[in-house]
Design a protein around this motif. Structure first.
Motif, PDB file in Angstrom:
ATOM      1  N   PHE A 288      24.078  16.383 -17.731  1.00  0.00           N
ATOM      2  CA  PHE A 288      24.857  16.447 -18.966  1.00  0.00           C
ATOM      3  C   PHE A 288      24.112  15.640 -20.013  1.00  0.00           C
ATOM      4  N   ALA A 289      24.633  15.593 -21.229  1.00  0.00           N
ATOM      5  CA  ALA A 289      23.904  14.923 -22.304  1.00  0.00           C
ATOM      6  C   ALA A 289      24.839  14.086 -23.172  1.00  0.00           C
ATOM      7  N   LEU A 290      24.276  13.161 -23.913  1.00  0.00           N
ATOM      8  CA  LEU A 290      25.007  12.389 -24.921  1.00  0.00           C
ATOM      9  C   LEU A 290      24.041  11.470 -25.659  1.00  0.00           C
ATOM     10  N   TRP A 291      24.445  11.081 -26.860  1.00  0.00           N
ATOM     11  CA  TRP A 291      23.780  10.013 -27.586  1.00  0.00           C
ATOM     12  C   TRP A 291      24.440   8.707 -27.142  1.00  0.00           C
ATOM     13  N   ASN A 292      23.985   7.573 -27.670  1.00  0.00           N
ATOM     14  CA  ASN A 292      24.592   6.288 -27.349  1.00  0.00           C
ATOM     15  C   ASN A 292      25.722   6.019 -28.340  1.00  0.00           C
ATOM     16  N   PRO A 293      26.994   6.115 -27.933  1.00  0.00           N
ATOM     17  CA  PRO A 293      28.093   5.918 -28.873  1.00  0.00           C
ATOM     18  C   PRO A 293      28.134   4.510 -29.460  1.00  0.00           C
ATOM     19  N   ALA A 294      27.646   3.523 -28.714  1.00  0.00           N
ATOM     20  CA  ALA A 294      27.609   2.161 -29.253  1.00  0.00           C
ATOM     21  C   ALA A 294      26.679   2.094 -30.454  1.00  0.00           C
ATOM     22  N   ASP A 295      25.535   2.771 -30.359  1.00  0.00           N
ATOM     23  CA  ASP A 295      24.608   2.803 -31.490  1.00  0.00           C
ATOM     24  C   ASP A 295      25.207   3.564 -32.677  1.00  0.00           C
ATOM     25  N   LEU A 296      26.015   4.587 -32.391  1.00  0.00           N
ATOM     26  CA  LEU A 296      26.652   5.352 -33.459  1.00  0.00           C
ATOM     27  C   LEU A 296      27.602   4.465 -34.260  1.00  0.00           C
ATOM     28  N   GLY A 297      28.437   3.693 -33.550  1.00  0.00           N
ATOM     29  CA  GLY A 297      29.344   2.783 -34.242  1.00  0.00           C
ATOM     30  C   GLY A 297      28.603   1.672 -34.964  1.00  0.00           C
ATOM     31  N   TYR A 298      27.549   1.180 -34.339  1.00  0.00           N
ATOM     32  CA  TYR A 298      26.720   0.125 -34.938  1.00  0.00           C
ATOM     33  C   TYR A 298      26.122   0.606 -36.260  1.00  0.00           C
ATOM     34  N   LEU A 299      25.574   1.823 -36.252  1.00  0.00           N
ATOM     35  CA  LEU A 299      24.978   2.382 -37.465  1.00  0.00           C
ATOM     36  C   LEU A 299      26.039   2.625 -38.538  1.00  0.00           C
ATOM     37  N   ALA A 300      27.212   3.103 -38.138  1.00  0.00           N
ATOM     38  CA  ALA A 300      28.289   3.354 -39.100  1.00  0.00           C
ATOM     39  C   ALA A 300      28.716   2.068 -39.792  1.00  0.00           C
ATOM     40  N   ALA A 301      28.781   0.972 -39.042  1.00  0.00           N
ATOM     41  CA  ALA A 301      29.167  -0.311 -39.635  1.00  0.00           C
ATOM     42  C   ALA A 301      28.132  -0.781 -40.648  1.00  0.00           C
ATOM     43  N   TYR A 302      26.861  -0.648 -40.306  1.00  0.00           N
ATOM     44  CA  TYR A 302      25.804  -1.050 -41.243  1.00  0.00           C
ATOM     45  C   TYR A 302      25.796  -0.162 -42.480  1.00  0.00           C
ATOM     46  N   ALA A 303      26.055   1.129 -42.310  1.00  0.00           N
ATOM     47  CA  ALA A 303      26.116   2.027 -43.469  1.00  0.00           C
ATOM     48  C   ALA A 303      27.254   1.607 -44.396  1.00  0.00           C
ATOM     49  N   GLY A 304      28.395   1.264 -43.813  1.00  0.00           N
ATOM     50  CA  GLY A 304      29.518   0.812 -44.619  1.00  0.00           C
ATOM     51  C   GLY A 304      29.209  -0.488 -45.348  1.00  0.00           C
ATOM     52  N   ALA A 305      28.561  -1.402 -44.658  1.00  0.00           N
ATOM     53  CA  ALA A 305      28.198  -2.677 -45.283  1.00  0.00           C
ATOM     54  C   ALA A 305      27.196  -2.466 -46.417  1.00  0.00           C
ATOM     55  N   ALA A 306      26.254  -1.542 -46.207  1.00  0.00           N
ATOM     56  CA  ALA A 306      25.272  -1.243 -47.258  1.00  0.00           C
ATOM     57  C   ALA A 306      25.950  -0.645 -48.485  1.00  0.00           C
ATOM     58  N   LEU A 307      26.956   0.201 -48.264  1.00  0.00           N
ATOM     59  CA  LEU A 307      27.729   0.760 -49.376  1.00  0.00           C
ATOM     60  C   LEU A 307      28.476  -0.330 -50.123  1.00  0.00           C
ATOM     61  N   ALA A 308      29.186  -1.167 -49.384  1.00  0.00           N
ATOM     62  CA  ALA A 308      30.021  -2.195 -49.992  1.00  0.00           C
ATOM     63  C   ALA A 308      29.194  -3.274 -50.691  1.00  0.00           C
ATOM     64  N   SER A 309      27.921  -3.386 -50.309  1.00  0.00           N
ATOM     65  CA  SER A 309      27.038  -4.393 -50.905  1.00  0.00           C
ATOM     66  C   SER A 309      26.189  -3.827 -52.033  1.00  0.00           C
ATOM     67  N   GLY A 310      26.281  -2.506 -52.279  1.00  0.00           N
ATOM     68  CA  GLY A 310      25.520  -1.891 -53.357  1.00  0.00           C
ATOM     69  C   GLY A 310      24.101  -1.512 -53.008  1.00  0.00           C
ATOM     70  N   GLN A 311      23.711  -1.655 -51.726  1.00  0.00           N
ATOM     71  CA  GLN A 311      22.362  -1.244 -51.329  1.00  0.00           C
ATOM     72  C   GLN A 311      22.181   0.261 -51.468  1.00  0.00           C
ATOM     73  N   ILE A 312      23.237   0.992 -51.157  1.00  0.00           N
ATOM     74  CA  ILE A 312      23.223   2.450 -51.241  1.00  0.00           C
ATOM     75  C   ILE A 312      24.508   2.916 -51.916  1.00  0.00           C
ATOM     76  N   THR A 313      24.478   4.144 -52.416  1.00  0.00           N
ATOM     77  CA  THR A 313      25.684   4.735 -53.000  1.00  0.00           C
ATOM     78  C   THR A 313      26.157   5.950 -52.218  1.00  0.00           C
ATOM     79  N   GLY A 314      25.308   6.428 -51.306  1.00  0.00           N
ATOM     80  CA  GLY A 314      25.593   7.670 -50.600  1.00  0.00           C
ATOM     81  C   GLY A 314      24.794   8.832 -51.138  1.00  0.00           C
ATOM     82  N   ALA A 315      23.940   8.557 -52.103  1.00  0.00           N
ATOM     83  CA  ALA A 315      23.112   9.608 -52.692  1.00  0.00           C
ATOM     84  C   ALA A 315      21.937   9.940 -51.777  1.00  0.00           C
TER      85      ALA A 315
END
Length: 360
Positions: free
Chosen positions: A294-321
């Motif tokens: 069977f297959a899968l990605w690492n869900p822990a890494d998925l949540g980890y990346l999502a948290a950093y993306a949110g922090a980058a948004l809230a800090s103005g590093q990125i806008t989502g563009a």
């Protein structure tokens, strides 16, 4: 816990065909890099400042499809790890059942509590949009992961992989296991799950390829990401289709429940099962011969990346563009793609040869 770089290395070593792809398993990717095909894009405002520092004390909440689901427990704990690294405040809330509108009240409460970032895996692409837009208007940054909303309802979607990769991988695995011919069925999560529906649509397209001309998809069943219902649906599939040779279950709850049923039935080793599952939940079924791979990605890494993306948004590093860049701790650098999509990377295939190397 293994990192994305090690996961990619493992995937390369296993030579996954054309890989890959995409939880709960899980819940919302579609074609290419987008969470769903709406024709619209994620809302962005202002200019990104890649040199901005991550703010300390950010309040980041995770709202999974369903709490006490092993997949989301793992992914949310990955988010918690990232939030601890950036000295933020972590919170997890969510429904016990993965119904379409069950997340709305939680979003409203999180908005009222003044969360800086809400990270959610959507049970339905439309049902929570109104609440998310209100939360955005109140100042929260919105990140979806695993299962997307309409792009205009959030700033970033953290995609496990591409939907095409999931479809290719799942069809290839079941074809290999049943000798390239025979009847197969799909055991999905909920009927409205965006990623599940995208993967299933693409699996149907994949099955139209000449190399799969001897495979016949007889039905799609829905276990609603509930263990007992998925177990019963597996039993029903085998009773309704006596010539069934294989089942694809691209959801961690469904594939584990199906494996449990098969392991104690006369169909063990005769009806093949593949899908998207975690090594810890599937280990016993691989070792006892119920499941080949069977297959899968690492869900822990998925949540980890999502948290950093949110922090980058809230800090103005990125806008989502499209083209915005940010660093996600131990996972390294990422670039925002079309419609605000950030792709974690390819998953791996687990079988007897490697499953004991992974613990999640």
């Amino acid at each position: 816990m293994f990192t994305y770089r090690r996961l990619r290395a493992a995937t390369t070593a296993l030579t996954l065909a054309g890989l890959l792809v995409g939880a709960t398993a899980c819940g919302g990717t579609t074609r290419e890099n987008s969470g769903n095909d709406t024709g619209g894009g994620a809302q962005v405002s202002g200019a990104a400042n890649p040199d901005a520092k991550i703010k300390e004390g950010l309040k980041i909440a995770f709202l999974p499809k369903q709490v006490n689901n092993p997949y989301f427990t793992t992914s949310d704990n990955g988010g918690k790890e990232a939030i601890t690294e950036i000295k933020g405040e972590y919170k997890e809330v969510g429904p016990s059942e993965a119904s379409a509108s069950s997340q709305v009240s939680y979003i409203n409460t999180l908005s009222q509590q003044g969360m800086d970032v809400i990270v959610t895996s959507a049970n339905d692409p439309n049902a929570i949009c109104g609440a998310l837009n209100q939360a955005k208007a109140a100042g929260a940054k919105i990140v979806t992961f695993d299962s997307d909303t309409k792009p205009e309802c959030r700033q970033i979607f953290v995609n496990q992989v591409t939907a095409e990769g999931i479809a290719e991988n799942q069809v290839k695995l079941i074809s290999q296991q049943i000798g390239g011919e025979g009847e197969i069925a799909i055991l999905s999560a909920t009927a409205n799950a965006t990623n599940q529906n995208a993967w299933i649509a693409l699996m149907k397209e994949e099955l139209n390829k000449p190399e799969y001309s001897k495979l016949k998809l007889v039905t799609v069943a829905y276990g609603n990401d509930e263990d007992q219902k998925s177990f019963q649906e597996t039993q029903g599939l085998l009773q309704s289709y006596p010539n069934l040779k294989g089942i694809i279950s691209p959801t961690t709850v469904g594939v584990a429940a199906a494996a449990r049923y098969l392991s104690g039935s006369k169909y063990k080793g005769k009806v093949k099962l593949t899908g998207l599952g975690t090594p810890n939940q599937m280990r016993e079924y691989v070792k006892d011969g119920t499941v080949d791979a069977f297959a899968l990605w690492n869900p822990a890494d998925l949540g980890y990346l999502a948290a950093y993306a949110g922090a980058a948004l809230a800090s103005g590093q990125i806008t989502g563009a499209e083209g915005d860049k940010f660093k996600a701790g131990k996972l390294g650098d990422f670039t925002v793609g079309k419609d605000g999509v950030v792709v974690l990377g390819p998953p791996t295939v687990f079988d007897k040869s490697n499953i004991d190397k992974f613990q999640f």
